[in-house]
Design an enzyme around this catalytic site. Structure first.
Site, PDB file in Angstrom:
ATOM      1  N   PRO A   2     -28.066  58.972   2.981  1.00 22.67           N
ATOM      2  CA  PRO A   2     -27.532  60.317   3.240  1.00 22.67           C
ATOM      3  C   PRO A   2     -28.619  61.361   3.021  1.00 22.67           C
ATOM      4  O   PRO A   2     -29.457  61.223   2.126  1.00 22.67           O
ATOM      5  CB  PRO A   2     -26.426  60.456   2.189  1.00 22.67           C
ATOM      6  CG  PRO A   2     -26.078  59.066   1.801  1.00 22.67           C
ATOM      7  CD  PRO A   2     -27.355  58.286   1.914  1.00 22.67           C
ATOM      8  N   GLU A   3     -28.637  62.379   3.860  1.00 21.14           N
ATOM      9  CA  GLU A   3     -29.591  63.470   3.700  1.00 21.14           C
ATOM     10  C   GLU A   3     -28.849  64.710   3.222  1.00 21.14           C
ATOM     11  O   GLU A   3     -27.641  64.668   2.957  1.00 21.14           O
ATOM     12  CB  GLU A   3     -30.332  63.706   5.014  1.00 21.14           C
ATOM     13  CG  GLU A   3     -31.129  62.481   5.464  1.00 21.14           C
ATOM     14  CD  GLU A   3     -32.172  62.792   6.520  1.00 21.14           C
ATOM     15  OE1 GLU A   3     -32.757  63.884   6.479  1.00 21.14           O
ATOM     16  OE2 GLU A   3     -32.411  61.932   7.390  1.00 21.14           O
ATOM     17  N   LYS A  61     -30.792  66.169  -2.398  1.00 22.37           N
ATOM     18  CA  LYS A  61     -29.817  65.102  -2.178  1.00 22.37           C
ATOM     19  C   LYS A  61     -29.118  64.695  -3.471  1.00 22.37           C
ATOM     20  O   LYS A  61     -28.332  63.743  -3.468  1.00 22.37           O
ATOM     21  CB  LYS A  61     -30.518  63.885  -1.565  1.00 22.37           C
ATOM     22  CG  LYS A  61     -31.299  64.193  -0.291  1.00 22.37           C
ATOM     23  CD  LYS A  61     -32.065  62.965   0.171  1.00 22.37           C
ATOM     24  CE  LYS A  61     -33.070  63.308   1.262  1.00 22.37           C
ATOM     25  NZ  LYS A  61     -33.833  62.137   1.703  1.00 22.37           N
ATOM     26  N   HIS A 110     -14.416  47.536  -1.482  1.00 22.72           N
ATOM     27  CA  HIS A 110     -15.640  47.687  -2.272  1.00 22.72           C
ATOM     28  C   HIS A 110     -15.497  48.779  -3.341  1.00 22.72           C
ATOM     29  O   HIS A 110     -16.477  49.441  -3.692  1.00 22.72           O
ATOM     30  CB  HIS A 110     -16.815  47.989  -1.343  1.00 22.72           C
ATOM     31  CG  HIS A 110     -17.065  46.903  -0.335  1.00 22.72           C
ATOM     32  ND1 HIS A 110     -17.572  45.669  -0.685  1.00 22.72           N
ATOM     33  CD2 HIS A 110     -16.841  46.856   1.006  1.00 22.72           C
ATOM     34  CE1 HIS A 110     -17.677  44.917   0.398  1.00 22.72           C
ATOM     35  NE2 HIS A 110     -17.228  45.610   1.436  1.00 22.72           N
ATOM     36  N   ARG A 133     -22.970  48.344  -0.594  1.00 22.39           N
ATOM     37  CA  ARG A 133     -24.296  47.757  -0.833  1.00 22.39           C
ATOM     38  C   ARG A 133     -24.744  47.841  -2.287  1.00 22.39           C
ATOM     39  O   ARG A 133     -25.788  47.307  -2.653  1.00 22.39           O
ATOM     40  CB  ARG A 133     -25.326  48.433   0.081  1.00 22.39           C
ATOM     41  CG  ARG A 133     -25.018  48.202   1.563  1.00 22.39           C
ATOM     42  CD  ARG A 133     -25.945  49.001   2.463  1.00 22.39           C
ATOM     43  NE  ARG A 133     -25.621  48.813   3.869  1.00 22.39           N
ATOM     44  CZ  ARG A 133     -26.115  49.550   4.858  1.00 22.39           C
ATOM     45  NH1 ARG A 133     -26.952  50.535   4.588  1.00 22.39           N
ATOM     46  NH2 ARG A 133     -25.764  49.326   6.093  1.00 22.39           N
ATOM     47  N   ARG A 190     -52.376  70.682  -0.177  1.00 23.34           N
ATOM     48  CA  ARG A 190     -52.283  69.255   0.109  1.00 23.34           C
ATOM     49  C   ARG A 190     -53.133  68.894   1.321  1.00 23.34           C
ATOM     50  O   ARG A 190     -53.189  69.641   2.290  1.00 23.34           O
ATOM     51  CB  ARG A 190     -50.826  68.854   0.365  1.00 23.34           C
ATOM     52  CG  ARG A 190     -49.996  68.738  -0.908  1.00 23.34           C
ATOM     53  CD  ARG A 190     -48.519  68.694  -0.582  1.00 23.34           C
ATOM     54  NE  ARG A 190     -47.693  68.210  -1.658  1.00 23.34           N
ATOM     55  CZ  ARG A 190     -47.413  68.885  -2.762  1.00 23.34           C
ATOM     56  NH1 ARG A 190     -47.920  70.101  -2.924  1.00 23.34           N
ATOM     57  NH2 ARG A 190     -46.647  68.376  -3.710  1.00 23.34           N
ATOM     58  N   ARG A 305     -41.087  53.618   8.366  1.00 24.70           N
ATOM     59  CA  ARG A 305     -39.945  54.137   9.110  1.00 24.70           C
ATOM     60  C   ARG A 305     -40.414  54.437  10.528  1.00 24.70           C
ATOM     61  O   ARG A 305     -41.382  53.849  10.998  1.00 24.70           O
ATOM     62  CB  ARG A 305     -39.392  55.397   8.417  1.00 24.70           C
ATOM     63  CG  ARG A 305     -38.663  55.092   7.117  1.00 24.70           C
ATOM     64  CD  ARG A 305     -38.210  56.343   6.411  1.00 24.70           C
ATOM     65  NE  ARG A 305     -39.222  56.852   5.504  1.00 24.70           N
ATOM     66  CZ  ARG A 305     -39.032  57.845   4.645  1.00 24.70           C
ATOM     67  NH1 ARG A 305     -37.857  58.440   4.599  1.00 24.70           N
ATOM     68  NH2 ARG A 305     -39.984  58.249   3.846  1.00 24.70           N
TER      69      ARG A 305
END
Length: 322
Positions: A2-3, A61, A110, A133, A190, A305
């Protein structure tokens, strides 16, 4: 995973059901879902029974529920008089769901944890944590003062304390206290690619892989653009795009690529129907097509990803940082 929009959808749904209600009972169905609570299931339940949920808070999050313990005055453990000192932390992992249910509803296959709540009109009396999960879980944590004196996160009644586990992460683009000047100054220090920076929760929180690709597409910027040479206007544009895409996702109820993701009432989001880049490998770029240009979206490997870009309106930079 989830974002930010998915977690905010859960927060907004959850606060309407649990705020002001007392936890009257706790059933730990699967101890693995409280493994982050170091003292075990019995201590977890003992800390929650009799506590009242004051709010539901999110930063990035991370999601937590500040507690008033057993009807006592608000704790001062956080170092600021009159503020809550403990909270119930929810880590959704990849498949965690927080579902409000009536006691008459059969247990989900679950089901991992059940919280029984004090009566509140016709509202459901149970909050259930369901997780196929088992990467997520619940645990009780300490609240600490925020380092900038601002609210800990998005909440109905924001206060300047934050769950200890979330204290290291930066504010997210939807936070009213987010400082673009601080973000840009740290970004330029950075030496990395732009998408890597957007995914760095210590720099800006809440932006995951899906929304990073969507924000970069809207801003017409390639994910490998070097951050140390990024112009202020480009940084402003990609942050504005991130805010817009996440706000749009919130309005639609979040993305739902994983059928396991549902909000607190069990309703899936629909934002994936509006995605312009993520998951559209081999399809035409809608923006280019609208301009009469044929361009096919590409997928490239990125940090184990995928990244999705348009080769025309998001050109690869010279001296890119991959």
């Amino acid at each position: 995973m989830p974002e930010l929009p998915e977690v905010e959808v859960v927060r907004r749904g959850l606060v309407n059901w649990v705020r002001g209600r007392t936890i009257t009972g706790v059933d730990v169905v699967d101890p693995r879902s409280v493994r982050r609570h170091a003292l075990g299931p019995e201590d977890f339940a003992g800390n929650l029974e009799g506590a009242t949920v004051l709010d539901v808070v999110r930063r990035g999050k991370f999601l937590w529920m500040p507690l008033q313990e057993d009807g006592a005055p608000r704790s001062t453990d956080a170092g600021t008089s009159g503020l809550p000192g403990v909270a119930l932390m929810a880590h959704l992992g990849m498949s965690g769901q927080l579902l409000m249910q009536d006691g008459s509803v059969p247990d989900e296959k679950h089901l991992k944890i059940r919280l029984r709540l004090s009566p509140a009109g016709t509202m459901p009396e149970q909050l259930r944590f369901v997780d196929q999960r088992i990467f997520g879980g619940l645990f009780v944590t300490t609240l600490v003062p925020t380092d900038d004196g601002g609210p800990g996160g998005t909440a109905e009644d924001p206060v300047p304390v934050i769950a200890e586990e979330a204290s290291h992460i930066a504010r997210d683009p939807l936070d009213p206290h987010f400082s673009f000047d601080t973000f840009y100054r740290r970004l330029r220090k950075r030496k990395t690619g732009l998408k890597r920076a957007l995914l760095d929760q210590g720099l800006v929180s809440g932006i995951g892989n899906i929304y990073a690709d969507e924000a970069l597409w809207r801003a017409k910027l390639h994910y490998a653009r070097p951050t140390d040479t990024l112009r202020r206007a480009d940084a402003e544009r990609v942050l504005a795009a991130a805010r817009d895409v996440m706000s749009d996702a919130l309005a639609a109820g979040g993305t739902s690529f994983d059928s396991l993701y549902v909000n607190v009432n069990g309703a899936s989001g629909y934002f994936e129907r509006s995605l312009n880049a993520y998951g559209r490998e081999g399809e035409e770029c809608r923006r280019c097509a609208a301009a009469g240009i044929r361009s096919i979206l590409k997928r490239e490997q990125f940090m184990n990803r995928s990244s999705y870009t348009c080769p025309v309106c998001q050109p690869r930079p010279r001296n890119g940082r991959w």
